[in-house]
Scaffold this motif. Structure first.
Motif, PDB file in Angstrom:
ATOM      1  N   UNK A   7       0.824  -1.207   0.000  1.00 28.20           N
ATOM      2  CA  UNK A   7       0.000   0.000   0.000  1.00 28.20           C
ATOM      3  C   UNK A   7       0.858   1.257   0.000  1.00 28.20           C
ATOM      4  N   UNK A   8       1.902   1.278   0.800  1.00 27.60           N
ATOM      5  CA  UNK A   8       2.757   2.461   0.855  1.00 27.60           C
ATOM      6  C   UNK A   8       3.565   2.632  -0.422  1.00 27.60           C
ATOM      7  N   UNK A   9       3.944   1.531  -1.055  1.00 26.97           N
ATOM      8  CA  UNK A   9       4.605   1.627  -2.353  1.00 26.97           C
ATOM      9  C   UNK A   9       3.647   2.217  -3.388  1.00 26.97           C
ATOM     10  N   UNK A  10       2.374   1.774  -3.319  1.00 29.99           N
ATOM     11  CA  UNK A  10       1.357   2.295  -4.231  1.00 29.99           C
ATOM     12  C   UNK A  10       1.186   3.799  -4.043  1.00 29.99           C
ATOM     13  N   UNK A  11       1.160   4.258  -2.798  1.00 32.88           N
ATOM     14  CA  UNK A  11       1.021   5.698  -2.533  1.00 32.88           C
ATOM     15  C   UNK A  11       2.233   6.460  -3.068  1.00 32.88           C
ATOM     16  N   UNK A  12       3.386   5.857  -2.943  1.00 34.65           N
ATOM     17  CA  UNK A  12       4.626   6.518  -3.368  1.00 34.65           C
ATOM     18  C   UNK A  12       4.666   6.707  -4.884  1.00 34.65           C
ATOM     19  N   UNK A  13       4.229   5.710  -5.612  1.00 36.86           N
ATOM     20  CA  UNK A  13       4.312   5.790  -7.080  1.00 36.86           C
ATOM     21  C   UNK A  13       3.048   6.391  -7.699  1.00 36.86           C
ATOM     22  N   UNK A  14       2.033   6.697  -6.882  1.00 36.57           N
ATOM     23  CA  UNK A  14       0.757   7.193  -7.403  1.00 36.57           C
ATOM     24  C   UNK A  14       0.900   8.410  -8.314  1.00 36.57           C
ATOM     25  N   UNK A  15       1.700   9.436  -7.959  1.00 39.12           N
ATOM     26  CA  UNK A  15       1.790  10.607  -8.856  1.00 39.12           C
ATOM     27  C   UNK A  15       2.273  10.233 -10.258  1.00 39.12           C
ATOM     28  N   UNK A  16       3.255   9.350 -10.331  1.00 37.35           N
ATOM     29  CA  UNK A  16       3.759   8.933 -11.642  1.00 37.35           C
ATOM     30  C   UNK A  16       2.726   8.076 -12.363  1.00 37.35           C
ATOM     31  N   UNK A  17       2.099   7.165 -11.621  1.00 39.83           N
ATOM     32  CA  UNK A  17       1.103   6.281 -12.226  1.00 39.83           C
ATOM     33  C   UNK A  17      -0.081   7.075 -12.770  1.00 39.83           C
ATOM     34  N   UNK A  18      -0.539   8.074 -12.032  1.00 35.97           N
ATOM     35  CA  UNK A  18      -1.657   8.892 -12.497  1.00 35.97           C
ATOM     36  C   UNK A  18      -1.262   9.715 -13.711  1.00 35.97           C
ATOM     37  N   UNK A  19      -0.048  10.211 -13.731  1.00 31.22           N
ATOM     38  CA  UNK A  19       0.433  10.963 -14.892  1.00 31.22           C
ATOM     39  C   UNK A  19       0.468  10.074 -16.129  1.00 31.22           C
ATOM     40  N   UNK A  20       0.935   8.836 -15.952  1.00 33.62           N
ATOM     41  CA  UNK A  20       0.970   7.906 -17.082  1.00 33.62           C
ATOM     42  C   UNK A  20      -0.436   7.564 -17.576  1.00 33.62           C
ATOM     43  N   UNK A  21      -1.371   7.403 -16.626  1.00 33.16           N
ATOM     44  CA  UNK A  21      -2.758   7.139 -17.010  1.00 33.16           C
ATOM     45  C   UNK A  21      -3.354   8.323 -17.763  1.00 33.16           C
ATOM     46  N   UNK A  22      -3.071   9.533 -17.315  1.00 35.86           N
ATOM     47  CA  UNK A  22      -3.579  10.724 -18.002  1.00 35.86           C
ATOM     48  C   UNK A  22      -3.005  10.823 -19.406  1.00 35.86           C
ATOM     49  N   UNK A  23      -1.753  10.475 -19.524  1.00 36.83           N
ATOM     50  CA  UNK A  23      -1.120  10.487 -20.848  1.00 36.83           C
ATOM     51  C   UNK A  23      -1.787   9.462 -21.771  1.00 36.83           C
ATOM     52  N   UNK A  24      -2.047   8.289 -21.229  1.00 36.15           N
ATOM     53  CA  UNK A  24      -2.726   7.246 -22.004  1.00 36.15           C
ATOM     54  C   UNK A  24      -4.137   7.701 -22.392  1.00 36.15           C
ATOM     55  N   UNK A  25      -4.821   8.346 -21.451  1.00 33.30           N
ATOM     56  CA  UNK A  25      -6.184   8.813 -21.709  1.00 33.30           C
ATOM     57  C   UNK A  25      -6.212   9.868 -22.808  1.00 33.30           C
ATOM     58  N   UNK A  26      -5.257  10.785 -22.792  1.00 29.04           N
ATOM     59  CA  UNK A  26      -5.207  11.822 -23.837  1.00 29.04           C
ATOM     60  C   UNK A  26      -5.001  11.197 -25.203  1.00 29.04           C
ATOM     61  N   UNK A  27      -4.150  10.187 -25.258  1.00 31.25           N
ATOM     62  CA  UNK A  27      -3.879   9.515 -26.523  1.00 31.25           C
ATOM     63  C   UNK A  27      -5.076   8.708 -26.994  1.00 31.25           C
ATOM     64  N   UNK A  28      -5.756   8.060 -26.049  1.00 35.07           N
ATOM     65  CA  UNK A  28      -6.881   7.184 -26.414  1.00 35.07           C
ATOM     66  C   UNK A  28      -8.138   7.969 -26.720  1.00 35.07           C
ATOM     67  N   UNK A  29      -8.331   9.104 -26.067  1.00 33.33           N
ATOM     68  CA  UNK A  29      -9.577   9.841 -26.213  1.00 33.33           C
ATOM     69  C   UNK A  29     -10.658   9.255 -25.323  1.00 33.33           C
ATOM     70  N   UNK A  30     -11.788   9.927 -25.252  1.00 28.53           N
ATOM     71  CA  UNK A  30     -12.879   9.467 -24.412  1.00 28.53           C
ATOM     72  C   UNK A  30     -12.771  10.023 -23.001  1.00 28.53           C
ATOM     73  N   UNK A  31     -13.783   9.704 -22.213  1.00 28.30           N
ATOM     74  CA  UNK A  31     -13.879  10.218 -20.845  1.00 28.30           C
ATOM     75  C   UNK A  31     -13.313   9.189 -19.871  1.00 28.30           C
ATOM     76  N   UNK A  32     -12.248   9.539 -19.164  1.00 28.92           N
ATOM     77  CA  UNK A  32     -11.563   8.609 -18.252  1.00 28.92           C
ATOM     78  C   UNK A  32     -11.717   8.989 -16.783  1.00 28.92           C
ATOM     79  N   UNK A  33     -11.842  10.272 -16.458  1.00 30.78           N
ATOM     80  CA  UNK A  33     -11.949  10.716 -15.062  1.00 30.78           C
ATOM     81  C   UNK A  33     -10.807  10.170 -14.202  1.00 30.78           C
ATOM     82  N   UNK A  34      -9.588  10.322 -14.684  1.00 31.11           N
ATOM     83  CA  UNK A  34      -8.432   9.760 -13.982  1.00 31.11           C
ATOM     84  C   UNK A  34      -8.339  10.257 -12.546  1.00 31.11           C
ATOM     85  N   UNK A  35      -8.634  11.519 -12.328  1.00 30.40           N
ATOM     86  CA  UNK A  35      -8.560  12.090 -10.970  1.00 30.40           C
ATOM     87  C   UNK A  35      -9.955  12.378 -10.396  1.00 30.40           C
ATOM     88  N   UNK A  36     -10.967  11.732 -10.966  1.00 28.30           N
ATOM     89  CA  UNK A  36     -12.327  11.945 -10.503  1.00 28.30           C
ATOM     90  C   UNK A  36     -12.583  11.315  -9.150  1.00 28.30           C
TER      91      UNK A  36
END
Length: 453
Positions: A7-36
Motif C-alpha cells: 500500500x505504501x509503495x502504491x502511494x509513493x508511485x501514485x503521482x507517476x502512475x496517475x500521470x501515465x494514465x492521463x497520458x494514455x487517456x489523452x492519446x486514447x480519447x474518451x472520458x476517463x476521469x483519472x482524478x475523478x
C-alpha cells in the motif's frame, strides 16, 4: 511483500502512475476521469430513493443515479473483458438482479454503455469507475454501493480490494479466470500480498485445468473449471447480415487482419505490397486469383490515425471505413482501414479468412473465437499465451493454422483462399469446435447461486 509495504509503495508511485494514465487517456480519447472522485471512492451523496437519468454530452454515456438494493457488482476492466462479460451480465439481468458494472478504461465503459443501453434506461444497470486500490478508496466504493457480491472478470485481483471485501463480508468471485505463466511468475514475485489476496477470494471459476493448477500452487482451494466466457458470444446478426451482403456485392475475396498491435502493421503492409507488385508483374498472364481486399483492424482506437499514416507511406491504395466507401471502391482498393469500434462481426462476416494479430508481436494474442463462430478460418502468430489452451484446441481441430511471422501469414492466407476445399474444411471445423465449448455462462451462473441470495 506484505500489504502494508504494498500500500505504501502504491502511494509513493501514485503521482507517476496517475500521470501515465492521463497520458494514455489523452492519446486514447474518451472520458476517463483519472482524478475523478469515483476513482478514489468518494461519493458526494448517498444513493437516493427512486431513479433519474441525465444524458451527458459524451456519446455512449448516460449519467444515471439509481437506488441499488444489494446489486451484483461485475468488474470488466476494458473492452475485451466487457465484451466477454456480456452473456453473464445479461443472464443476471434476466433473473432480475440489478448490476453495477465497473471499468478501468473509457473504451470498456463506452462499450458497456452501448451493449446495455436498455438496462441502463430501465434502472437495472449502472456503470461506475473501479476505484484505485487504496484502502480508503475501496472502502468508500463498497460502503456506497453495498454489493451483495463482486464478480471480477478474468483476472483483476487487487490486494486492498480483497481485504476490504473480506472485512465487509462481501463475497468476491473471479469468473472465467485466466492465470497465465507471466501472471504466475508475478504472483510469486509479489509474495505474501498476492497469496493472501488469492486466499481471500471466495471462489475462482477458471477457464482451464492449466489455470487451476497454477492457482492451486499459489494456495487457492475454492476452484471450479467452467470454461471461457468468450465462447458464449453475443453475435450481432444484423452486423453479420450487413457484412455478408457487402461481401456478396463486391464479389471479391476478403482477408481480415484483426486486432493489430504496434509494430505488426508495418510487416503486414510490406507483405501485402509485395503481393500486389507480384500480381502487377503478372498482369496479362494466367494467375490463380487477383489479390484479396485486406482489412486492417487495429486493436486500439487511439492508433487509427497512426495506422492510416503507415498505409499512406506504403503506397497501397486504401479507404477508411469512417469515410463510408462505396462498394465500387471496395472492389479495387488494396486496404480497408477499419477505424470503427464494436463492428467486429460485420468485418468477420465480410471475410473469407481472418489473420488474428496481437500474436505476431509479443502481446499474447487476441480473440480468435469470434471469427471461428462465423465459420471463418483463422491464422495466428507464434505469441498466443493469452489464449493458449483455446488456440491449441483450435489448431488441433483444424479450425486454425499458425505461422511464425506476418509474411508467412499472408502467403498461407493466399494458399488457403486458392484451395476452396481446404478453406471450407477449416470453416466447418471452426463451427464444430466452437459448439463443443459453449455453455460457460450457464456453468458460472450455477456456481454463483449461493452468492446471489
Amino acid at each position: 511483500m506484505n500489504r502494508f509495504f504494498y500500500t505504501n509503495t502504491l502511494r509513493l508511485i501514485a503521482p507517476i502512475a496517475l500521470w501515465l494514465l492521463e497520458r494514455r487517456a489523452r492519446k486514447a480519447g474518451g472520458k476517463w476521469d483519472i482524478r475523478g472522485d469515483e476513482r478514489f471512492g468518494r461519493y458526494p451523496h448517498p444513493a437516493p430513493a427512486g431513479s433519474s437519468i441525465a444524458h451527458g454530452d459524451d456519446e455512449g454515456y448516460a449519467e444515471t443515479i439509481f437506488t441499488f438494493r444489494r446489486p451484483v457488482w461485475v468488474h470488466a476492466v476494458s473492452l475485451g473483458e466487457t465484451r466477454a462479460a456480456h452473456p453473464l451480465i445479461q443472464a443476471l439481468l434476466d433473473q432480475g438482479f440489478p448490476v453495477l458494472l465497473t471499468h478501468m478504461t473509457a473504451t470498456g465503459r463506452a462499450q458497456g454503455a452501448r451493449m446495455f443501453a436498455e438496462a441502463i434506461g430501465q434502472g437495472m444497470l449502472c456503470q461506475a469507475w473501479v476505484p484505485y486500490d487504496f484502502p480508503e478508496a475501496v472502502r468508500g466504493f463498497l460502503e456506497h454501493w453495498k454489493p451483495r457480491c463482486g464478480i471480477l472478470i478474468e483476472r483483476e485481483i487487487w490486494p486492498n480490494m480483497v481485504a476490504e471485501a473480506n472485512r465487509q463480508k462481501m463475497p468476491l468471485i473471479v469468473a472465467s479466470a485466466r492465470f497465465s505463466e507471466s501472471a504466475y511468475k508475478q504472483a510469486h514475485w509479489l509474495g505474501s500480498v498476492m497469496r493472501n489476496a488469492l486466499a481471500g477470494l471466495d471462489l475462482v471459476l477458471t477457464q482451464s485445468r492449466v489455470d487451476s493448477a497454477r492457482l492451486d500452487d499459489l494456495g487457492v482451494k475454492r476452484m471450479q473449471v467452467v470454461g471461457n466466457l468468450k465462447f458464449d458470444l453475443n453475435i450481432s446478426y444484423s452486423q453479420v447480415h450487413a457484412g455478408q451482403v457487402v461481401r456478396q456485392v463486391i464479389n471479391r475475396q476478403v482477408v481480415a487482419i484483426a486486432s493489430t498491435r504496434d509494430g505488426e502493421e508495418e510487416y503486414f503492409l510490406k507483405a501485402i505490397k509485395a503481393l500486389v507488385k507480384n500480381h502487377e508483374r503478372q498482369a496479362g498472364q494466367e494467375v490463380a486469383l487477383p489479390p484479396p481486399l485486406f482489412m486492417i483492424i487495429p486493436r486500439h482506437p487511439q492508433r487509427f490515425r497512426e495506422v492510416e499514416t503507415l498505409i499512406q507511406q506504403s503506397g497501397l491504395t486504401y479507404r477508411c471505413r469512417s469515410q463510408n466507401p462505396i462498394n465500387d471502391d471496395l472492389k479495387t482498393i488494396d486496404i480497408l482501414l477499419c477505424d470503427s469500434v464494436g463492428d467486429m462481426f460485420f468485418y468477420y462476416a465480410m471475410s473469407d479468412l481472418a489473420i488474428v494479430a496481437g500474436s505476431f508481436g509479443e502481446y499474447g494474442g487476441q480473440n480468435h473465437i469470434e471469427p471461428c463462430a462465423l465459420g471463418v478460418p483463422v491464422i495466428v502468430g507464434p505469441h498466443t499465451e493469452n489464449f493458449q489452451q483455446s488456440v491449441e484446441d483450435a489448431l488441433s481441430e483444424g479450425a486454425a493454422r499458425r505461422t511464425q511471422n506476418e509474411e508467412e501469414a499472408i502467403k498461407l492466407a493466399l494458399k488457403i483462399l486458392n484451395n476452396e476445399e481446404q478453406r471450407l474444411g477449416m470453416s466447418k471445423a471452426a463451427k464444430q469446435w466452437l459448439s463443443l465449448h459453449e455453455g460457460a455462462t450457464d456453468r458460472i451462473m450455477s456456481a454463483l447461486k449461493p452468492y446471489l441470495r
